[in-house]
Design a protein around this motif. Structure first.
Motif, PDB file in Angstrom:
ATOM      1  N   THR A   1      47.971  48.003  58.178  1.00 33.68           N
ATOM      2  CA  THR A   1      46.733  48.434  57.527  1.00 33.68           C
ATOM      3  C   THR A   1      46.883  49.818  56.898  1.00 33.68           C
ATOM      4  OG1 THR A   1      45.424  47.148  59.097  1.00 33.68           O
ATOM      5  CG2 THR A   1      44.287  48.895  57.879  1.00 33.68           C
ATOM      6  N   THR A   2      47.480  50.744  57.640  1.00 38.41           N
ATOM      7  CA  THR A   2      47.616  52.121  57.169  1.00 38.41           C
ATOM      8  C   THR A   2      48.443  52.212  55.894  1.00 38.41           C
ATOM      9  OG1 THR A   2      47.457  52.932  59.447  1.00 38.41           O
ATOM     10  CG2 THR A   2      48.365  54.454  57.800  1.00 38.41           C
ATOM     11  N   LEU A   3      49.537  51.444  55.841  1.00 36.77           N
ATOM     12  CA  LEU A   3      50.462  51.531  54.714  1.00 36.77           C
ATOM     13  C   LEU A   3      50.291  50.382  53.723  1.00 36.77           C
ATOM     14  CD1 LEU A   3      53.646  52.659  56.680  1.00 36.77           C
ATOM     15  CD2 LEU A   3      52.074  54.079  55.355  1.00 36.77           C
ATOM     16  N   GLU A   4      49.256  49.568  53.941  1.00 34.54           N
ATOM     17  CA  GLU A   4      48.943  48.442  53.055  1.00 34.54           C
ATOM     18  C   GLU A   4      50.170  47.542  52.852  1.00 34.54           C
ATOM     19  OE1 GLU A   4      47.332  50.197  49.506  1.00 34.54           O
ATOM     20  OE2 GLU A   4      45.389  50.591  50.440  1.00 34.54           O
ATOM     21  N   LEU A   5      50.738  47.112  53.962  1.00 31.61           N
ATOM     22  CA  LEU A   5      51.938  46.290  53.931  1.00 31.61           C
ATOM     23  C   LEU A   5      51.582  44.809  53.869  1.00 31.61           C
ATOM     24  CD1 LEU A   5      53.925  48.074  56.788  1.00 31.61           C
ATOM     25  CD2 LEU A   5      54.197  48.434  54.321  1.00 31.61           C
ATOM     26  N   ASP A   6      52.421  44.060  53.197  1.00 32.64           N
ATOM     27  CA  ASP A   6      52.354  42.601  53.248  1.00 32.64           C
ATOM     28  C   ASP A   6      53.231  42.173  54.421  1.00 32.64           C
ATOM     29  OD1 ASP A   6      52.589  39.878  53.035  1.00 32.64           O
ATOM     30  OD2 ASP A   6      53.176  39.877  50.920  1.00 32.64           O
ATOM     31  N   PRO A   7      52.660  41.638  55.489  1.00 33.07           N
ATOM     32  CA  PRO A   7      53.462  41.334  56.675  1.00 33.07           C
ATOM     33  C   PRO A   7      54.609  40.363  56.402  1.00 33.07           C
ATOM     34  CG  PRO A   7      51.311  40.281  56.815  1.00 33.07           C
ATOM     35  CD  PRO A   7      51.249  41.243  55.677  1.00 33.07           C
ATOM     36  N   LYS A   8      54.447  39.483  55.421  1.00 32.06           N
ATOM     37  CA  LYS A   8      55.496  38.519  55.106  1.00 32.06           C
ATOM     38  C   LYS A   8      56.713  39.182  54.471  1.00 32.06           C
ATOM     39  CE  LYS A   8      52.291  34.643  54.501  1.00 32.06           C
ATOM     40  NZ  LYS A   8      51.767  33.619  53.557  1.00 32.06           N
ATOM     41  N   GLN A   9      56.543  40.428  54.031  1.00 34.97           N
ATOM     42  CA  GLN A   9      57.649  41.179  53.438  1.00 34.97           C
ATOM     43  C   GLN A   9      58.168  42.261  54.375  1.00 34.97           C
ATOM     44  OE1 GLN A   9      56.491  42.618  49.578  1.00 34.97           O
ATOM     45  NE2 GLN A   9      56.063  40.577  48.783  1.00 34.97           N
ATOM     46  N   CYS A  10      57.807  42.154  55.664  1.00 32.35           N
ATOM     47  CA  CYS A  10      58.227  43.146  56.652  1.00 32.35           C
ATOM     48  C   CYS A  10      59.172  42.520  57.669  1.00 32.35           C
ATOM     49  CB  CYS A  10      57.014  43.705  57.403  1.00 32.35           C
ATOM     50  SG  CYS A  10      55.830  44.572  56.361  1.00 32.35           S
ATOM     51  N   LEU A  11      60.210  43.262  58.042  1.00 31.76           N
ATOM     52  CA  LEU A  11      61.111  42.833  59.102  1.00 31.76           C
ATOM     53  C   LEU A  11      61.060  43.849  60.238  1.00 31.76           C
ATOM     54  CD1 LEU A  11      63.314  40.866  60.147  1.00 31.76           C
ATOM     55  CD2 LEU A  11      64.996  42.424  59.140  1.00 31.76           C
ATOM     56  N   VAL A  12      60.795  43.356  61.427  1.00 25.89           N
ATOM     57  CA  VAL A  12      60.743  44.184  62.620  1.00 25.89           C
ATOM     58  C   VAL A  12      62.040  44.014  63.407  1.00 25.89           C
ATOM     59  CG1 VAL A  12      59.573  44.556  64.832  1.00 25.89           C
ATOM     60  CG2 VAL A  12      58.235  44.030  62.777  1.00 25.89           C
ATOM     61  N   ILE A  13      62.578  45.119  63.914  1.00 32.17           N
ATOM     62  CA  ILE A  13      63.734  45.081  64.818  1.00 32.17           C
ATOM     63  C   ILE A  13      63.207  45.348  66.219  1.00 32.17           C
ATOM     64  CG2 ILE A  13      66.058  45.900  65.284  1.00 32.17           C
ATOM     65  CD1 ILE A  13      65.731  44.824  62.470  1.00 32.17           C
TER      66      ILE A  13
END
Length: 235
Positions: free
Chosen positions: A166-178
């Motif tokens: 929410t803070t950084l207006e990210l598209d979760p589908k374009q995010c990779l978590v380690i």
């Protein structure tokens, strides 16, 4: 890939066994408590996300010292002392960064991918790890550190990842978590993000079937993961 998001403990540094556990025990000793968490016991306690929550769970199950009238204040004081002890351990430089972490962060930053840390650990401790061990210049170039009490609910709840989203207006589908644990993996997936798991001391035998990929570390036994490898996980 829009963002590369790192958990802290067990991902950046394998801190749980020889960092946090040691610091908890030193804090207990400082307060004159007859409590010492051994390696196996701490493995069980790690199923509870968050340091204060972990101690509360332990004392709720095993009883508080007779002189404790305010349980919440007792836990907060213990945790503050534990955090200072842990930070001293980090600043000593005795805990090495896990293989390949600095390299993959540099690759991501070099391609203008947003890099951040999302952890349920204390924000001061996470910041100390980022600055002292990962490197202050890398930390300055990151988009942020989301940690500790910024989220009321701990992993496996996705709140800390949703906060970053929410803070950084990210598209979760374009995010990779380690991540390195089942709790972290479930949190990332619940936030709609992809997740790579690097195994750590306490998580090697966990059920991680929801992960997009599982590796021992970023160097992957001599076959280092590249940024392109990570990008392919979100296609």
């Amino acid at each position: 890939m829009q963002a590369l998001i790192f958990d802290c403990d067990g991902v950046l540094v394998d801190t749980e066994r020889d960092g946090h556990r040691v610091a908890f025990n030193e804090a207990f000793q400082k307060h004159g408590l007859d409590v010492e968490w051994d390696v196996e016991q701490y493995a069980e306690l790690l199923k509870v996300g968050g340091g204060k929550e972990r101690m509360k769970h332990y004392f709720d199950q095993n009883g508080y010292p007779e002189e404790v009238n305010d349980q919440e204040a007792f836990i907060k004081t213990l945790h503050a002392d534990k955090t200072e002890i842990f930070m001293d351990l980090i600043k000593s430089g005795k805990l090495p960064v896990r293989p390949g972490i600095k390299r993959i962060i540099d690759e991501a930053l070099g391609e203008a991918i947003q890099v951040m840390i999302c952890s349920t650990s204390n924000v001061k401790a996470v910041t100390a790890i980022a600055e002292t061990l990962v490197g202050i210049e890398r930390k300055k170039r990151m988009k942020g550190i989301f940690a500790g009490d910024m989220a009321k609910k701990k992993k496996p709840d996705p709140e800390i990842y949703n906060l970053a989203k929410t803070t950084l207006e990210l598209d979760p589908k374009q995010c990779l978590v380690i991540e390195d644990s089942r709790n972290g993996l479930l949190a990332a997936k619940a936030a709609g993000m992809h997740c790579l798991v690097t195994l750590s001391t306490y998580t090697i035998h966990e059920d991680l079937k929801e992960a997009d990929r599982i590796v021992p570390d970023m160097e992957n036994d001599g076959e280092p993961l590249t940024l392109e490898d990570l990008k392919n996980l979100i296609i």
